[in-house]
Design an enzyme around this catalytic site. Sequence first.
Site, PDB file in Angstrom:
ATOM      1  N   HIS A  41      -5.750  11.334  -4.056  1.00 14.38           N
ATOM      2  CA  HIS A  41      -4.968  10.145  -4.064  1.00 14.38           C
ATOM      3  C   HIS A  41      -5.513   8.760  -4.388  1.00 14.38           C
ATOM      4  O   HIS A  41      -7.104   9.136  -4.182  1.00 14.38           O
ATOM      5  CB  HIS A  41      -4.706  10.884  -2.586  1.00 14.38           C
ATOM      6  CG  HIS A  41      -4.378   8.805  -1.926  1.00 14.38           C
ATOM      7  ND1 HIS A  41      -4.179   7.520  -1.809  1.00 14.38           N
ATOM      8  CD2 HIS A  41      -3.077   8.702  -1.389  1.00 14.38           C
ATOM      9  CE1 HIS A  41      -4.109   6.981  -1.133  1.00 14.38           C
ATOM     10  NE2 HIS A  41      -3.142   7.481  -0.595  1.00 14.38           N
TER      11      HIS A  41
ATOM     12  N   ASP B 231     -11.974  14.339   2.005  1.00 14.13           N
ATOM     13  CA  ASP B 231     -10.680  13.678   2.511  1.00 14.13           C
ATOM     14  C   ASP B 231      -9.765  14.079   2.519  1.00 14.13           C
ATOM     15  O   ASP B 231      -8.431  14.721   2.367  1.00 14.13           O
ATOM     16  CB  ASP B 231     -10.490  12.707   0.707  1.00 14.13           C
ATOM     17  CG  ASP B 231      -8.602  12.049   1.343  1.00 14.13           C
ATOM     18  OD1 ASP B 231      -8.775  11.704   2.007  1.00 14.13           O
ATOM     19  OD2 ASP B 231      -7.742  11.404   0.142  1.00 14.13           O
TER      20      ASP B 231
ATOM     21  N   LYS C 290      -1.370   9.241  10.917  1.00 15.54           N
ATOM     22  CA  LYS C 290      -1.029   9.984   9.923  1.00 15.54           C
ATOM     23  C   LYS C 290      -0.887  11.125  11.353  1.00 15.54           C
ATOM     24  O   LYS C 290      -0.492  12.607  11.010  1.00 15.54           O
ATOM     25  CB  LYS C 290      -1.255  10.997   9.087  1.00 15.54           C
ATOM     26  CG  LYS C 290      -1.676  10.192   7.872  1.00 15.54           C
ATOM     27  CD  LYS C 290      -2.290  10.131   6.581  1.00 15.54           C
ATOM     28  CE  LYS C 290      -2.239   9.100   5.521  1.00 15.54           C
ATOM     29  NZ  LYS C 290      -0.716   9.106   4.549  1.00 15.54           N
TER      30      LYS C 290
ATOM     31  N   CYS D 184       1.301   7.141  -5.045  1.00 15.15           N
ATOM     32  CA  CYS D 184      -0.160   6.748  -5.240  1.00 15.15           C
ATOM     33  C   CYS D 184      -0.998   8.299  -5.758  1.00 15.15           C
ATOM     34  O   CYS D 184      -2.201   8.572  -4.873  1.00 15.15           O
ATOM     35  CB  CYS D 184      -0.996   6.685  -3.955  1.00 15.15           C
ATOM     36  SG  CYS D 184      -0.598   5.862  -3.292  1.00 15.15           S
TER      37      CYS D 184
HETATM   38  N1  PMP Z   1      -5.789  10.259   1.201  1.00 15.50           N
HETATM   39  C1  PMP Z   1      -4.456  11.074   0.983  1.00 15.50           C
HETATM   40  C2  PMP Z   1      -4.722  12.796   0.488  1.00 15.50           C
HETATM   41  C3  PMP Z   1      -3.312  10.188   1.398  1.00 15.50           C
HETATM   42  O1  PMP Z   1      -2.007  11.120   1.480  1.00 15.50           O
HETATM   43  C4  PMP Z   1      -3.951   9.163   2.202  1.00 15.50           C
HETATM   44  C5  PMP Z   1      -2.503   7.862   2.597  1.00 15.50           C
HETATM   45  N2  PMP Z   1      -1.180   8.405   1.764  1.00 15.50           N
HETATM   46  C6  PMP Z   1      -4.667   8.131   1.548  1.00 15.50           C
HETATM   47  C7  PMP Z   1      -6.285   9.016   1.397  1.00 15.50           C
HETATM   48  C8  PMP Z   1      -5.239   7.188   2.508  1.00 15.50           C
HETATM   49  O2  PMP Z   1      -4.916   7.075   3.828  1.00 15.50           O
HETATM   50  P1  PMP Z   1      -4.773   5.111   4.230  1.00 15.50           P
HETATM   51  O3  PMP Z   1      -3.959   5.035   3.738  1.00 15.50           O
HETATM   52  O4  PMP Z   1      -3.895   5.884   5.630  1.00 15.50           O
HETATM   53  O5  PMP Z   1      -6.285   4.951   3.909  1.00 15.50           O
END
Ligand code: PMP
Length: 414
Positions: A131, A208, A234, A372
């Site tokens: 991400h 992560d 999540k 992302c």
């Molecule tokens: N890493 C991964 C794999 C994610 O799916 C996400 C959220 N889509 C994030 C990091 C970032 O999380 P947050 O926006 O809650 O900080």
Amino acid sequence: MTESATIQKELDVYAIRQQFPILGREVKGKPLVYFDNAATSQKPQSVIDALLNYYTSFNANIHRGIHTLAEEATAAFEQTRDAVKEFIHAGSREEIIFTRGTTESINLVAYTWGRQNIKEGDEVIISCMEHHSNIVPWQMLCEEKKATVKAIPINDNGEIIFEEFEKLLSQKTKFISIVHASNSLGTINPVKKIIETAHKKGIVVLVDGAQSTVHLDINVQEMDCDFFAFSSHKLYGPTGVGVLYGKKKLLEAMPPFQGGGEMIKQVTFEKTTYADLPYKFEAGTPNIADTIALKTALDFINETGKDKIRRHENELLKYATAQLEQIPGLKIIGKAKEKVSVVSFVVDNVHPQDMGILLDNRGIAVRTGHHCTQPLMDRFCIPGTVRASFAMYNTKEEIDELVKGVQRAVKMLS
Ligand code: PMP
């Protein structure tokens, strides 16, 4: 009884759905089908009530107050720390730091451990499926330090090529930051094996856990990761709260992230001494209400049973994959052997965005685009995918609606 019927029996999805008030609403005149759980999950009534209860009964700033409300709010806030410790099986509550989310947790490590330890010529390893929040902080750090970010390649199924990972390791490698479960592909990475390999060479590893924590049993001690990051929203919890787990020895040696109230022992104009863990990393008034409600979300998952949830979600994943694959021109992106309940797909001659709009017209919420993970989309030479991600409250009937919706969209668009 078939395997599928057994799973249905052990988890009463229809009773679970009753606890999520939003699932009763309609979108565009149709019952909502919510398949955007990897972006954020919906919240059960108990979590919503926990927020309301805090503001109506014991709203106060925490830690410094001696009055009753402050003591009650502090106790509830700190109970969440204990609940998180249990949930991810950390060794001590001092290793649990509250942040705004996974993104802030990763940035905290990049700004503190990273700035202290990464030097010119060093290398930080990530993977092709990260991400953006596990790419950009390392790029920013490496730019500042004249170090390099390298990415582990993946195969066409969306799995890390382990031999290529091993080839990337050298004396220069100081840090590895790797996603546990990919938000775009669903792939579950072999983090334990990666950590074992890295530790033999003295390399520090961050995992992560943004996508894995809701689906998998997390045991940070068994995994032996040095850092682990995840977000409450999540996990059926509120937005605006995240967790950074770090091994005590590493956290103790790290400088603070932000300066301010709460993170100090004593301040004079000559010198400031910092608070002990975990408060050294929690400057300022935290997100008290949402942190308190995170415990309610964890209780909700524990009471439902993570194993049962996982079996149900796996069943949904298998069913959705089999049904979607029958649609001519549809290709699933991410066919790893080990996956969480995420199905990403593309359809010949259909832009993901158009598919998303047509599905929304039928009340079906999916995510479309690059999720992302732009470098990952480049790896597959696609602009984006349509992603359906499943939670404990989803059903096979909802997947049938998705399949019908995709079939109709394909007819209209191609
Ligand atoms: N890493 C991964 C794999 C994610 O799916 C996400 C959220 N889509 C994030 C990091 C970032 O999380 P947050 O926006 O809650 O900080």
